[in-house]
Write a protein that holds these residues in place. Structure first.
Motif, mmCIF file in Angstrom:
data_model
loop_
_atom_site.group_PDB
_atom_site.id
_atom_site.type_symbol
_atom_site.label_atom_id
_atom_site.label_comp_id
_atom_site.label_asym_id
_atom_site.label_seq_id
_atom_site.Cartn_x
_atom_site.Cartn_y
_atom_site.Cartn_z
ATOM 1 N N THR A 99 -4.680 21.554 3.724
ATOM 2 C CA THR A 99 -4.310 21.995 2.378
ATOM 3 C C THR A 99 -3.838 20.799 1.564
ATOM 4 O OG1 THR A 99 -3.654 24.197 3.142
ATOM 5 C CG2 THR A 99 -2.763 23.480 1.029
ATOM 6 N N THR A 101 -1.435 19.095 -0.708
ATOM 7 C CA THR A 101 -0.025 19.311 -1.055
ATOM 8 C C THR A 101 0.359 18.691 -2.389
ATOM 9 O OG1 THR A 101 0.598 17.329 0.219
ATOM 10 C CG2 THR A 101 0.647 19.448 1.375
ATOM 11 N N GLU A 102 -0.364 17.658 -2.809
ATOM 12 C CA GLU A 102 -0.128 17.051 -4.116
ATOM 13 C C GLU A 102 -1.299 16.140 -4.470
ATOM 14 O OE1 GLU A 102 2.745 13.717 -4.409
ATOM 15 O OE2 GLU A 102 3.238 14.171 -2.312
ATOM 16 N N LEU A 110 -2.995 15.440 1.782
ATOM 17 C CA LEU A 110 -3.310 16.658 2.523
ATOM 18 C C LEU A 110 -2.424 16.772 3.750
ATOM 19 C CD1 LEU A 110 -6.073 15.728 1.040
ATOM 20 C CD2 LEU A 110 -7.159 17.359 2.588
ATOM 21 N N ASP A 111 -2.051 17.986 4.087
ATOM 22 C CA ASP A 111 -1.274 18.267 5.292
ATOM 23 C C ASP A 111 -2.233 18.408 6.467
ATOM 24 O OD1 ASP A 111 0.451 19.104 7.262
ATOM 25 O OD2 ASP A 111 0.856 21.080 6.376
ATOM 26 N N SER A 116 0.272 13.444 7.395
ATOM 27 C CA SER A 116 -0.425 13.757 6.150
ATOM 28 C C SER A 116 -1.553 12.748 5.968
ATOM 29 C CB SER A 116 0.526 13.699 4.957
ATOM 30 O OG SER A 116 1.127 12.423 4.845
ATOM 31 N N GLU A 130 -4.067 20.629 -6.323
ATOM 32 C CA GLU A 130 -3.002 21.034 -5.416
ATOM 33 C C GLU A 130 -3.211 22.488 -4.993
ATOM 34 O OE1 GLU A 130 1.864 21.536 -5.490
ATOM 35 O OE2 GLU A 130 0.901 20.049 -6.789
ATOM 36 N N GLY A 131 -3.052 22.749 -3.690
ATOM 37 C CA GLY A 131 -3.235 24.087 -3.151
ATOM 38 C C GLY A 131 -4.621 24.348 -2.607
ATOM 39 N N THR A 133 -7.819 24.227 -0.198
ATOM 40 C CA THR A 133 -8.021 24.053 1.237
ATOM 41 C C THR A 133 -9.381 23.398 1.452
ATOM 42 O OG1 THR A 133 -8.930 26.292 1.439
ATOM 43 C CG2 THR A 133 -6.577 26.003 1.879
#
Length: 463
Positions: A99, A101-102, A110-111, A116, A130-131, A133
């Motif tokens: 995902t 993250t920023e 990305l996470d 990261s 952001e957000g 996937t």
């Protein structure tokens, strides 16, 4: 061909590691450069490697990638007691559902799970927000002590020395497309072959073996993606990458590597210690070794006066941790310089919080005065208020200090000794050292050294 693991080595530690690996029965060094061929007075096999060892960008250690990386890790961990090694949680080639993250100016964060990753916008054909996937692949791994993040790409590849397979749905070969027609194996549907320039010089058997291995990996990726389906759960590892290991050498280990190199060629005292500190020093080291013998001690004064640090300059304090990360404690001014290998550094502290273990509030105008000595297993920091009132002294136990031109580096060994303003002496964080040993972050021999150093400091301060 023997059953030994084939290893390719590149970078400033090449001669030393080639000697360390070539003298072990379990390894065979391959694809050596002409200079290494001459230095060892032999020809090395040109066969593809099972693991590749390369010096990290900051020259503090090496990265190892390939199926035999864990075996090489064991050998390098034995170089010296202040060598730290880690298996990467985001290895090269791993396929991960992640995902965003920023987003930043040039890419997105990305996470990936334990770490990261960084996705340059140029590595995605779609707009990234952001957000979102995404299914990504790690293309460039990063050592745990580095501030950088692993680089990822939305295009999945299988990278091999002679050929890369790209999963982009076209199936059209590139590089040397005619090679595909000469080989019995074809890339799977939706994959295209991109041949390296060196493929022109390889025999058909080597090309066929390289393509077969790449195709096998491509099929494994296809199966994993098919079984996972669409991107839903994140972070989720769709397929593990190539085993990726990082080795961070300490001062003692660098001098042990000098000994390996000295068995092969003229090597000055502190060869790897100097080269690790400043890229400009490499040419100077090569020149000295070409005209002088390698006897003598590490020339701290000559190196520091030429490259730094000296009085009036600044250095960063890079506080390594056994778990792999590195914390920069800030920069300070070098207020005293001893050519024998000692500098004193002053930092103005920001207000807020307390000093670890001292239990004293950190106030505006406080000054930290730290004495670093090259090669010592500890260093003291005295904290003083703006009026000169001593707030306490903290003695950090660590791997042997290295004073590089722009930074001081070591790895913290947890256990420390403090002396409070009233003269009370206290030893702290033995439990953290015990936990690090139990977790496998610190070898038992290194922990015993740390405890011995702490005991000697404690006894000296109490006497």
């Amino acid at each position: 061909m023997s059953d030994a693991a084939r290893v390719k080595v590149r970078g400033i530690y090449t001669t030393a590691l080639t000697r360390a690996l070539a003298t072990a029965d379990d390894f065979e060094v391959v694809q050596a450069s002409p200079a290494i061929d001459d230095r060892f007075d032999r020809e090395f096999d040109p066969e593809p490697a099972d693991a590749t060892v390369r010096t990290t960008d900051d020259r503090q250690g090496v990265g190892i990638v390939g199926p035999e990386a864990p075996a090489v890790r064991e050998r390098l961990a034995a170089v010296g007691r202040d060598t730290f090694t880690w298996l990467d949680d985001a290895p090269r080639g791993a396929v991960v559902d992640a995902t965003v993250t920023e987003t930043r100016g040039s890419g997105a964060i990305l996470d990936l799970g334990e770490r990261s990753g960084f996705l340059p916008f140029s590595n995605s054909d779609e707009h990234v927000s952001e957000g979102d996937t995404l299914r990504v692949q790690v293309t460039e791994a990063r050592p745990p002590w580095d501030d950088g993040r692993p680089v990822v790409d939305t295009t999945v590849r299988v990278q091999r020395p002679l050929v890369t397979l790209v999963r982009d749905g076209t199936g059209r070969p590139s590089g040397q497309p005619e090679l595909v027609e000469l080989l019995p194996t074809e890339p799977p549907e939706g994959w295209r072959a991109k041949w390296a320039r060196v493929a022109d010089d390889a025999g058909l058997d080597a090309l066929g073996d390289a393509l077969d291995a790449a195709v096998e990996r491509a099929k494994t990726i296809d199966t994993a993606i098919q079984e996972t389906g669409a991107v839903e759960e994140t972070p989720h590892t769709v397929l593990d990458g190539q085993p990726t290991v990082w080795a961070w050498f300490g001062r003692e280990s660098r001098f042990e590597l000098d000994e390996h190199r000295r068995e092969v060629t003229e090597t000055m005292a502190g060869h790897h210690r100097i080269k690790a500190g400043d890229e400009r020093a490499s040419a100077a080291v090569d020149f000295v070794e070409a005209v002088c013998d390698g006897d003598g001690e590490f020339p701290f004064e000559a190196v520091s006066r030429q490259f730094g640090p000296t009085r009036g300059g600044t250095v960063a304090i890079d506080h390594g941790k056994p778990a792999g990360h590195c914390i920069r404690l800030g920069r300070g001014e070098v207020v005293e310089y001893d050519p024998e290998g000692t500098i004193r550094v002053e930092r103005e502290m920001s207000p807020g919080g307390t000093y670890d273990a001292l239990g004293v509030d950190r106030q505006a105008g406080d000054v930290a005065r730290t004495k670093f000595t090259e090669g010592k297993w500890w260093y003291p920091t005295v904290y003083e208020g703006p009026d000169g009132e001593k707030r306490g002294t903290y003695i950090n136990v660590c791997t042997p200090v290295e004073i590089f031109p722009t930074s001081v580096r070591y790895v913290d060994l947890h256990v420390d000794v403090v002396k409070h303003a009233d003269g009370t002496v206290e030893r702290v964080d033995d439990d953290e050292l015990d936990a690090a040993v139990e977790a496998g972050d610190i070898p038992q021999a290194l922990a015993e050294k740390a405890r011995g150093v702490a005991s000697a400091i404690e006894n000296a301060l109490r006497s």
